[in-house]
Enzyme design. Structure first.
Site, short mmCIF file in Angstrom:
data_model
loop_
_atom_site.label_atom_id
_atom_site.label_comp_id
_atom_site.label_asym_id
_atom_site.label_seq_id
_atom_site.Cartn_x
_atom_site.Cartn_y
_atom_site.Cartn_z
N CYS A 190 2.25 2.33 3.26
CA CYS A 190 3.24 1.38 3.80
C CYS A 190 4.65 1.85 3.45
O CYS A 190 5.59 1.71 4.24
CB CYS A 190 3.02 -0.02 3.22
SG CYS A 190 1.38 -0.68 3.50
N CYS A 195 0.85 -1.19 0.00
CA CYS A 195 0.00 0.00 0.00
C CYS A 195 0.88 1.24 0.00
O CYS A 195 2.02 1.21 0.49
CB CYS A 195 -0.95 0.02 1.20
SG CYS A 195 -0.11 0.07 2.80
N ASP A 221 23.49 26.88 -26.18
CA ASP A 221 24.84 27.16 -26.66
C ASP A 221 24.82 26.89 -28.16
O ASP A 221 23.96 26.14 -28.66
CB ASP A 221 25.83 26.23 -25.96
CG ASP A 221 27.25 26.44 -26.46
OD1 ASP A 221 27.67 27.61 -26.54
OD2 ASP A 221 27.92 25.45 -26.80
#
Length: 780
Positions: free
Chosen positions: A92, A89, A476
C-alpha cells in the site's frame, strides 16, 4: 522509474564567473547523487537543468549537495513530512508513492510503511498541501492533521487501545462468527445457517480489505487488499463460504498483528518526542511564568530546577548542576555544567538549579534537529529496499497473469474448472510478496531508531548498509583522537631574543586566528602579562600557519612547511633537542627574514579514544589510519600510543582528500572520522563521512553521513556493530522471504496448499520478517 526534468534557479557565487573548473565541480558533485542522470548549467539564466529518477532523488538532496560547494538553490519548492493514517500493508505504501509521483508538480515522494511517514516535494506554485491531502484520501488513506507534539516534526498518529480500534473489533467479530459457522456445520444444521455465519464473518473481516481494494482498483494500482478480496469472492462463487470467510479473517488478523509489531518500531521516534517538554519556566518582567516552548525567544532566561527536563538549547548563565544528556548524546555518565557551558533540549537536570540563556528557537534546537533528521533518514531507501520493491513490481503482475491463465487454460484443455479456479485463487493469495517488501524497511527503521537513542545519527538506510561493509577507518588527529585543546609547554627563543618577544609576536598574530593553537598561545601570553602589538593585516595559510603585518613588519607563525615556503632554515636553539620534541607540535615565530623562536605545544589523547580503537578491532575493522596536518613526529607518537596502523602527516586540506581517495581506490570502502567542519572535504571524499560533536554544532548534523552526538569516539564501535547486525538481518529477511514466496507458489501449483494455508503462509512470513527486524531495537 519516474524520470523527471527540472529547471532549478540557483544563486552562483561571484567566483563561478568564467570558472570552468568550479562549474565542473558542481556537476560532478550533483551527479554523485543516486538517481541523478544529467546536470547542465545555463549560466545566462543562472539555472540548473537536472534530469533525475524521482523514486531515488529528492530536491533537498540536490540543495544540500550544492550548498556544500557554495551554490544556493533558489527555493520554489515545498518539502513536507506528514504522517499517514490507515496504511495497512507494505505494498500500500508503494501504491501511494507511485501514484503521487505521477501527479503534475510533484518532484519527489517517498512513503515508509514502517513509520507511516510520507516525505514529499512539490512545486509551490502548482501544488498545495490540500492537493496532497486530496490525492491521499482518494487512495483510501488520510493525513494526520493534528498539531505536532514538537515544532518542526511530523505529528505522531494516536495509537488506540484494542477495544476502541474499529478494525480490531471487526476482526474479532469475524473470528467469532467464523467459529459459530464451523460449529453449526459440525452440528449438522442446514447449510443456510452456517453460510449466514460465514457471510457475517466475511463481511466484518473483509470490510477494510474490500474498501482498500476498491480504492486500489480505482487508482489502477492493485495491492494485497484487492487480491485477498478477489480470492475470497472467488471462493464464495464456488460455494465455499467457509474458505472465503477464512481468507479475509486470517488476512485481517495478520494485518492487525503486523500493525501492532510495526508500531513498536515507530516508538523509536515517539520515545524521543516524549522527552520534549511542552513548556518551561521563564524569567519575564522580574517574575517567573510558565510559557509554551514555541513562545520562548532566543536570549530569554529559562529557570531549570532539580529534576526538570531541559526544554531549550542554551548556555548556563547562573548556577551549576549535573545533567543527564544520554537522550541526546548517548553518554551514560552525567555531565557537570557550570556557567558558560552549553545544555541541550531533552536532557534531564539532576541535583542543582540553573538559569539558562536560550540560544535556539524551539524548532531549531538539538532535539528537534535530531528527530527531524531521523525522520528524513527513515524516508531514504536503502539499496536492498529498492531491490525488494523492484522485485515486487515485476513479480506481482506476473503472478496475476499466471493466476488468470491457470483458471482459463487448463479447463480449455479438459481440466476441471473448479479445481483450477481454486488454484488460481490460492495463487492470488500468495502473489503479493509482502514479506519481501517489508524485510528491509522494518530493519532500517529499527536500526536508525536504536542508533538515535544511543547518540548516533545515521542519515539513511544506504549509509547504514555502507557503514556495515566498512573495513578501513581514517581519523583526523586534532579534536578527533585528541582533545584539540592544545597547551603551550615551552617557548624557546633564539639567542638574542626573549620569551616575551616570541610570545608578543605569536599572540598578536593568533589574536585573529581560529586555529586550536591560538587559544593556547593567547592564554600563555595573558599569563605572562604580554601586551599585544598593532596588527594591520592578517592571512591564514592553510596547512602551514598564518602571517600578519605587526607594527609595520611582516611576521609569521607556522610549521616547518611554512619555514621552507619562506625559505628559512630551522635554527639551532639551546634546549630544543629532537628527542624532546616527539609528540609535540612545533610552531616557528618569524619576523621578516629572522626566526625569533619556537613554541612547543601538547595535545592530550581523549580518555575514550584508546578503548574505542581497540573496540573497533573487535567489531571487524582491519585497518586504522591517521591523516593530519601536524608534524610527523607528533603524529607518529600519538599513533603509536593508540595502535593505529598507518600515519599520513604534514598534510594540507586538499592533500587529505587525495589520501582518502587513494585509500578508497586501494581498499574499496573507507570511513573518515573528523569534526565535520574543517574536515568536510575529506568526509565528502570518503565512502562514509563520520562527524563528531553534533550536539554542540548543528552545522555538523547537516554535513556528515553519520554523526556522533557526543564529542568522542566511544559510540563509533557501537555504530559499526549495529550496522553489521542490520546487514545480517536484512540478508536473513530477504533470503527467507524469497524462499517462502517460491515455496508457496510451488505448493499451489502441485495442489498442496489450501486457501487458508496460503493466507497463513503469506501473513505468517511477513510477521516473522518483522519480528526478526525488530531485534535491532535491542542493544547491538
Amino acid at each position: 522509474m519516474e524520470t523527471k526534468t527540472l529547471d532549478i534557479p540557483v544563486a552562483l557565487p561571484e567566483y563561478y564567473e568564467n570558472c570552468e573548473r568550479c562549474i565542473e565541480r558542481l556537476k560532478e558533485s550533483l551527479l554523485k547523487i543516486e538517481g541523478m542522470q544529467s546536470v547542465e548549467l545555463d549560466e545566462a539564466t543562472s539555472s540548473l537543468i537536472v534530469t533525475y529518477d524521482a523514486s531515488f532523488t529528492s530536491i533537498e538532496g540536490v540543495i544540500e549537495s550544492a550548498r556544500q560547494i557554495g551554490v544556493e538553490i533558489v527555493r520554489r519548492y515545498t518539502h513536507e513530512i506528514v504522517t499517514l493514517s490507515g496504511l495497512d500493508c507494505p505494498d500500500c505504501a508503494q501504491k501511494v508513492e507511485r501514484t503521487l509521483l505521477k501527479m503534475d508538480g510533484v518532484l519527489w515522494a517517498s512513503v515508509n510503511y514502517a513509520t507511516s511517514i510520507l516525505s514529499i516535494e512539490y512545486l509551490s506554485a502548482s501544488v498545495s498541501h490540500q492537493n496532497v491531502v486530496g490525492w491521499v484520501r482518494r487512495l483510501g488513506y488520510d493525513i494526520v492533521e493534528e498539531a505536532p507534539a514538537m515544532p518542526g516534526v511530523a505529528p505522531v498518529a494516536k495509537v488506540e487501545p484494542v477495544w476502541r480500534n474499529r478494525r480490531a473489533l471487526l476482526t474479532l467479530t469475524s473470528g467469532l462468527f467464523l467459529v459459530l459457522g464451523f460449529l453449526s456445520s459440525r452440528l449438522g444444521l442446514p447449510d443456510p445457517f452456517p453460510n449466514a455465519m460465514y457471510a457475517i464473518a466475511l463481511v466484518t473481516g473483509g470490510y477494510y480489505p474490500a474498501r482498500s481494494g476498491l480504492f486500489s482498483a480505482r487508482a489502477l494500482a492493485l495491492d494485497t487488499n484487492f487480491l485477498m478480496t478477489a480470492a475470497a469472492l472467488g471462493a464464495v462463487a464456488l460455494g465455499e463460504w467457509a474458505d472465503g470467510a477464512m481468507v479475509l479473517f486470517l488476512f485481517s488478523l495478520g494485518s492487525a498483528l503486523e500493525a501492532y509489531t510495526v508500531e513498536r518500531t515507530r516508538r523509536s521516534i515517539r520515545l524521543l518526542i516524549e522527552l520534549f517538554p511542552r513548556d518551561a519556566l521563564v524569567k519575564r518582567n522580574g517574575r517567573e511564568e510558565r510559557v509554551p516552548i514555541q513562545q520562548i525567544s532566543v536570549g530569554e532566561t529559562v529557570i531549570i530546577k532539580p529534576g526538570d527536563q531541559i526544554a531549550v538549547d542554551g548556555v548556563v548563565a547562573a548556577g551549576s548542576s549535573s545533567v543527564d544528556q544520554s537522550a541526546v548524546t548517548g553518554e551514560s555518565t552525567p555531565a557537570e555544567k557550570v556557567a558558560g557551558d552549553a545544555v541541550f533540549a531533552g536532557s534531564m537536570n539532576q541535583r542543582g538549579a540553573m538559569e539558562v540563556r536560550v540560544t535556539s528557537a524551539a524548532e531549531d534546537n538539538t532535539l528537534s534537529k535530531i528527530i527531524h533528521l531521523v525522520e528524513e533518514a527513515q524516508a531514504r531507501k536503502a539499496p536492498s529496499q529498492r531491490f525488494s520493491e523492484r522485485f515486487g513490481r515485476i513479480y506481482t503482475p506476473l503472478v496475476i497473469v499466471a493466476a488468470v491463465g491457470l483458471s482459463v487454460i487448463p479447463p480449455l484443455l479438459g481440466g476441471d474448472f473448479a479445481e483450477w479456479f481454486r488454484k488460481s485463487l490460492i495463487l492470488l493469495v500468495v502473489s503479493c510478496p509482502c514479506a519481501l517488501v517489508i524485510s528491509t524497511p522494518v530493519a532500517i527503521v529499527a536500526s536508525i531508531g536504536n542508533a538515535a537513542r544511543n547518540g548516533i545519527l545515521v542519515k539513511g538506510g544506504a549509509y547504514l548498509e555502507e557503514l556495515g561493509r566498512i573495513s578501513v577507518i581514517a581519523f583526523d588527529k586534532t579534536g578527533t583522537l585528541t582533545t584539540g585543546r592544545l597547551e603551550v609547554e615551552n617557548v624557546f627563543p633564539v639567542p638574542g631574543h626573549t620569551e616575551q618577544d616570541v610570545l608578543k609576536t605569536a599572540a598578536t598574530i593568533e589574536s585573529k586566528s581560529e586555529h586550536p593553537l591560538a587559544d593556547a598561545i593567547l592564554a600563555r601570553a595573558r599569563a605572562r602579562g604580554v601586551e599585544l602589538g598593532d596588527i594591520a593585516y592578517f592571512e591564514a595559510l592553510p596547512g602551514m600557519g598564518a602571517r600578519a603585518v605587526i607594527d609595520g613588519r611582516l611576521t609569521y607563525i607556522g610549521n616547518d612547511r611554512l619555514l621552507a615556503d619562506i625559505k628559512l632554515t630551522p635554527p639551532e636553539i639551546p634546549g630544543l633537542e629532537p628527542d624532546a620534541c616527539n609528540g609535540k607540535t612545533l610552531m616557528y615565530v618569524c619576523v621578516e627574514n629572522t626566526v625569533l623562536g619556537v613554541i612547543t605545544a601538547t595535545d592530550t589523547v581523549k580518555k575514550t579514544t584508546p578503548d574505542a580503537v581497540r573496540e573497533l578491532r573487535r567489531a571487524g575493522i582491519v585497518k586504522t589510519v591517521m591523516i593530519t596536518g601536524d608534524n610527523a613526529a607528533t603524529a607518529r607518537a600519538v599513533a603509536s600510543d593508540l595502535g593505529i596502523d598507518d600515519v599520513y602527516s604534514d598534510l594540507l586540506p586538499e592533500e587529505k582528500v587525495d589520501i582518502i581517495r587513494d585509500l578508497v581506490k586501494r581498499h574499496g570502502r573507507v570511513a573518515m572520522v573528523g569534526d565535520g567542519i574543517n574536515d568536510a572535504p575529506a568526509l565528502a571524499a570518503a565512502t562514509i563521512g563520520i562527524a563528531m560533536g553534533g550536539a554542540g554544532a548543528h552545522s555538523v548534523l547537516e554535513t556528515a553521513d553519520v554523526t556522533l552526538m557526543a564529542d568522542d569516539l566511544s559510540k563509533l564501535p557501537y555504530s559499526i556493530r549495529l550496522s553489521r547486525s542490520s546487514l545480517r538481518i536484512i540478508k536473513q529477511n530477504v533470503t527467507f522471504a524469497v524462499i517462502v514466496v517460491a515455496a508457496l507458489v510451488l505448493s499451489t501449483l502441485v495442489g498442496w496448499l489450501t486457501l487458508a494455508g496460503g493466507v497463513i503462509g503469506h501473513e505468517g512470513s511477513a510477521l516473522i520478517v518483522i519480528a526478526n527486524g525488530m531485534r535491532l531495537l535491542r542493544k547491538a
